[in-house]
Design a protein around this motif. Structure first.
Motif, PDB file in Angstrom:
ATOM      1  N   ALA A  59     -18.432  10.248  -3.615  1.00 42.15           N
ATOM      2  CA  ALA A  59     -19.444  11.290  -3.425  1.00 42.15           C
ATOM      3  C   ALA A  59     -19.118  12.195  -2.245  1.00 42.15           C
ATOM      4  CB  ALA A  59     -20.816  10.641  -3.220  1.00 42.15           C
ATOM      5  N   GLY A  60     -18.453  11.649  -1.231  1.00 43.84           N
ATOM      6  CA  GLY A  60     -18.108  12.442  -0.049  1.00 43.84           C
ATOM      7  C   GLY A  60     -16.787  13.170  -0.148  1.00 43.84           C
ATOM      8  N   THR A  61     -16.136  13.053  -1.298  1.00 39.02           N
ATOM      9  CA  THR A  61     -14.845  13.706  -1.514  1.00 39.02           C
ATOM     10  C   THR A  61     -15.017  14.816  -2.543  1.00 39.02           C
ATOM     11  OG1 THR A  61     -13.709  11.599  -1.080  1.00 39.02           O
ATOM     12  CG2 THR A  61     -12.438  13.328  -2.179  1.00 39.02           C
ATOM     13  N   PRO A  62     -14.845  16.083  -2.178  1.00 41.68           N
ATOM     14  CA  PRO A  62     -15.095  17.178  -3.114  1.00 41.68           C
ATOM     15  C   PRO A  62     -14.387  17.048  -4.457  1.00 41.68           C
ATOM     16  CG  PRO A  62     -14.906  18.061  -0.905  1.00 41.68           C
ATOM     17  CD  PRO A  62     -14.579  16.595  -0.807  1.00 41.68           C
ATOM     18  N   LEU A  63     -13.174  16.518  -4.482  1.00 44.41           N
ATOM     19  CA  LEU A  63     -12.486  16.364  -5.761  1.00 44.41           C
ATOM     20  C   LEU A  63     -12.974  15.146  -6.537  1.00 44.41           C
ATOM     21  CD1 LEU A  63      -8.799  17.451  -5.036  1.00 44.41           C
ATOM     22  CD2 LEU A  63     -10.646  18.749  -6.103  1.00 44.41           C
ATOM     23  N   GLY A  64     -13.893  14.396  -5.970  1.00 45.09           N
ATOM     24  CA  GLY A  64     -14.638  13.393  -6.707  1.00 45.09           C
ATOM     25  C   GLY A  64     -13.902  12.151  -7.139  1.00 45.09           C
ATOM     26  N   ARG A  65     -12.880  11.729  -6.372  1.00 44.59           N
ATOM     27  CA  ARG A  65     -12.169  10.511  -6.752  1.00 44.59           C
ATOM     28  C   ARG A  65     -11.427   9.937  -5.552  1.00 44.59           C
ATOM     29  NH1 ARG A  65      -6.601  11.604  -7.820  1.00 44.59           N
ATOM     30  NH2 ARG A  65      -6.129  13.849  -7.829  1.00 44.59           N
ATOM     31  N   ILE A  66     -10.999   8.699  -5.699  1.00 42.46           N
ATOM     32  CA  ILE A  66     -10.088   8.075  -4.746  1.00 42.46           C
ATOM     33  C   ILE A  66      -8.689   8.168  -5.348  1.00 42.46           C
ATOM     34  CG2 ILE A  66      -9.428   5.928  -3.605  1.00 42.46           C
ATOM     35  CD1 ILE A  66     -12.374   5.110  -3.679  1.00 42.46           C
ATOM     36  N   ALA A  67      -7.752   8.734  -4.606  1.00 43.28           N
ATOM     37  CA  ALA A  67      -6.414   8.996  -5.143  1.00 43.28           C
ATOM     38  C   ALA A  67      -5.512   7.776  -4.997  1.00 43.28           C
ATOM     39  CB  ALA A  67      -5.781  10.183  -4.431  1.00 43.28           C
ATOM     40  N   PRO A  68      -4.583   7.603  -5.927  1.00 40.54           N
ATOM     41  CA  PRO A  68      -3.566   6.555  -5.772  1.00 40.54           C
ATOM     42  C   PRO A  68      -2.561   6.977  -4.703  1.00 40.54           C
ATOM     43  CG  PRO A  68      -3.080   7.881  -7.695  1.00 40.54           C
ATOM     44  CD  PRO A  68      -4.417   8.361  -7.180  1.00 40.54           C
ATOM     45  N   PRO A  69      -1.921   6.024  -4.040  1.00 43.09           N
ATOM     46  CA  PRO A  69      -0.982   6.385  -2.969  1.00 43.09           C
ATOM     47  C   PRO A  69       0.237   7.155  -3.455  1.00 43.09           C
ATOM     48  CG  PRO A  69      -0.953   4.013  -3.387  1.00 43.09           C
ATOM     49  CD  PRO A  69      -2.112   4.570  -4.141  1.00 43.09           C
ATOM     50  N   THR A  70       0.495   7.162  -4.759  1.00 43.86           N
ATOM     51  CA  THR A  70       1.614   7.953  -5.276  1.00 43.86           C
ATOM     52  C   THR A  70       1.432   9.444  -4.982  1.00 43.86           C
ATOM     53  OG1 THR A  70       0.491   7.969  -7.418  1.00 43.86           O
ATOM     54  CG2 THR A  70       2.238   6.344  -7.109  1.00 43.86           C
ATOM     55  N   GLU A  71       0.181   9.896  -4.869  1.00 44.29           N
ATOM     56  CA  GLU A  71      -0.053  11.317  -4.583  1.00 44.29           C
ATOM     57  C   GLU A  71       0.329  11.662  -3.152  1.00 44.29           C
ATOM     58  OE1 GLU A  71      -3.414  13.322  -6.240  1.00 44.29           O
ATOM     59  OE2 GLU A  71      -3.861  11.671  -7.617  1.00 44.29           O
ATOM     60  N   LEU A  72       0.172  10.711  -2.244  1.00 43.25           N
ATOM     61  CA  LEU A  72       0.638  10.919  -0.876  1.00 43.25           C
ATOM     62  C   LEU A  72       2.164  10.888  -0.846  1.00 43.25           C
ATOM     63  CD1 LEU A  72      -0.568  11.272   2.028  1.00 43.25           C
ATOM     64  CD2 LEU A  72       0.007   8.869   2.371  1.00 43.25           C
ATOM     65  N   ALA A  73       2.760  10.002  -1.643  1.00 42.79           N
ATOM     66  CA  ALA A  73       4.223   9.892  -1.690  1.00 42.79           C
ATOM     67  C   ALA A  73       4.860  11.211  -2.107  1.00 42.79           C
ATOM     68  CB  ALA A  73       4.628   8.774  -2.647  1.00 42.79           C
ATOM     69  N   GLU A  74       4.219  11.933  -2.998  1.00 43.35           N
ATOM     70  CA  GLU A  74       4.768  13.213  -3.445  1.00 43.35           C
ATOM     71  C   GLU A  74       4.761  14.244  -2.316  1.00 43.35           C
ATOM     72  OE1 GLU A  74       2.337  13.995  -6.803  1.00 43.35           O
ATOM     73  OE2 GLU A  74       3.511  12.727  -8.165  1.00 43.35           O
ATOM     74  N   GLY A 105       0.780  -1.232   0.000  1.00 41.28           N
ATOM     75  CA  GLY A 105       0.000   0.000   0.000  1.00 41.28           C
ATOM     76  C   GLY A 105       0.808   1.275   0.000  1.00 41.28           C
ATOM     77  N   ILE A 106       0.509   2.137   0.957  1.00 39.90           N
ATOM     78  CA  ILE A 106       1.101   3.471   1.000  1.00 39.90           C
ATOM     79  C   ILE A 106       2.598   3.417   1.268  1.00 39.90           C
ATOM     80  CG2 ILE A 106       1.164   5.553   2.425  1.00 39.90           C
ATOM     81  CD1 ILE A 106      -1.925   5.409   2.429  1.00 39.90           C
ATOM     82  N   GLY A 107       3.039   2.589   2.200  1.00 40.42           N
ATOM     83  CA  GLY A 107       4.464   2.476   2.470  1.00 40.42           C
ATOM     84  C   GLY A 107       5.235   2.005   1.250  1.00 40.42           C
ATOM     85  N   LEU A 108       4.669   1.050   0.514  1.00 35.29           N
ATOM     86  CA  LEU A 108       5.286   0.559  -0.719  1.00 35.29           C
ATOM     87  C   LEU A 108       5.381   1.673  -1.753  1.00 35.29           C
ATOM     88  CD1 LEU A 108       6.299  -1.640  -2.649  1.00 35.29           C
ATOM     89  CD2 LEU A 108       3.907  -2.290  -3.038  1.00 35.29           C
ATOM     90  N   ALA A 109       4.310   2.446  -1.907  1.00 33.01           N
ATOM     91  CA  ALA A 109       4.315   3.548  -2.873  1.00 33.01           C
ATOM     92  C   ALA A 109       5.377   4.586  -2.522  1.00 33.01           C
ATOM     93  CB  ALA A 109       2.933   4.197  -2.934  1.00 33.01           C
ATOM     94  N   ILE A 110       5.527   4.894  -1.243  1.00 35.89           N
ATOM     95  CA  ILE A 110       6.525   5.874  -0.819  1.00 35.89           C
ATOM     96  C   ILE A 110       7.931   5.345  -1.084  1.00 35.89           C
ATOM     97  CG2 ILE A 110       7.481   7.126   1.157  1.00 35.89           C
ATOM     98  CD1 ILE A 110       4.618   7.105   2.348  1.00 35.89           C
TER      99      ILE A 110
END
Length: 269
Positions: free
Chosen positions: A219-234, A18-23
């Motif tokens: 629907a509950g996220t204003p930007l309207g999507r689920i982000a890939p963990p690469t965006e957190l890595a940045e 998951g997120i740790g792998l992406a980072i």
């Protein structure tokens, strides 16, 4: 602003999934040397085995970082491999829902142990190594190191079944702020990133069993999507870089606006 981390040495926990792998992958792609730590040795080798050679940019460390001996061995292995530690990313996470009215403390103890205590102890011992290495090298100016803790929006929002997890996340955020103050005189920065609506390993597994959750999250996220963990890595890269050299004690939220949304959508009078 420089976001470069080329040549830096980073320890990244939770690096097998998951997120740790992406980072970890993101840092390697940008020229960092990375000690990839996780309890799942087989998955670590499957992901990083080709890079984890004697002269490669990656190493793997398998162990339970809730144990003091594993932490000591991780730090020693990192210094043996790369001779320094510049960055620590605490990305290892554990998630267990619970009955909020059940007085049995086992779930809370587990959530605190895995999501706050282990990372705090690793941060404290890593900081001591960073300070000792800087003194040994005669580095009297400039940044000694930085720590980034991966947290979640659960620290700020409440759901009954996430009571124990939310408490642990909130405790982790407070540890981030407290360590930032304690380590500032030693020229070590400490920050956190809180995510939501992010395709973590646990969310990916949950969506396999509850496909309708995807629409609800979107629907509950204003930007309207689920982000890939690469965006957190940045964002983690930014906090680890000299571009964030005057940023410490902050929890940066990466959630597509979910944390500011009023899902009731009724005006507040």
């Amino acid at each position: 602003m420089s976001l470069a981390i080329t040549g830096k040495t980073a320890i990244i926990t939770g690096a097998a999934n998951g997120i740790g792998l992406a980072i970890a992958r993101h840092f390697l792609d940008r020229g960092a040397q990375v000690m990839c730590a996780d309890i799942d040795e087989a998955k670590l080798m499957a992901e990083f085995g080709d890079s984890a050679k004697a002269d490669g940019p990656a190493r793997v460390f398998a162990g339970d970082l809730c144990e003091k001996l594993s932490i000591a061995n991780l730090l020693s292995a990192t210094i043996d491999a790369f001779e320094r530690i510049d960055i620590l990313v605490n990305a290892a996470r554990s998630f267990t829902p619970c009955d909020p009215l059940e007085p049995d403390a086992d779930v809370l103890e587990s959530m605190l142990r895995h999501n706050m205590k282990a990372g705090l102890r690793l941060s404290q011992l890593t900081a001591k190594r960073m300070i000792a290495l800087a003194e040994k090298d005669g580095r009297t100016t400039g940044e000694v190191g930085c720590i980034v803790n991966v947290s979640t929006l659960a620290a700020q929002r409440s759901q009954p079944e996430l009571l124990a997890y939310s408490i642990a996340c909130a405790a982790q955020d407070q540890a981030t702020r407290g360590l930032a103050l304690a380590l500032a005189p030693h020229r070590i920065r400490v920050n956190g990133v809180a995510f939501a609506s992010m395709m973590s390993a646990s969310l990916h597994a949950a969506l396999r069993e509850n496909a309708d959750w995807r629409e609800a999250i979107t629907a509950g996220t204003p930007l309207g999507r689920i982000a890939p963990p690469t965006e957190l890595a940045e964002t983690v890269q930014y906090l680890a870089s000299s571009g964030a050299g005057f940023v410490t004690g902050q929890i940066v939220t990466v959630d597509g606006g979910r944390g500011i949304a009023d899902t009731v959508r009724v005006p507040v009078y």
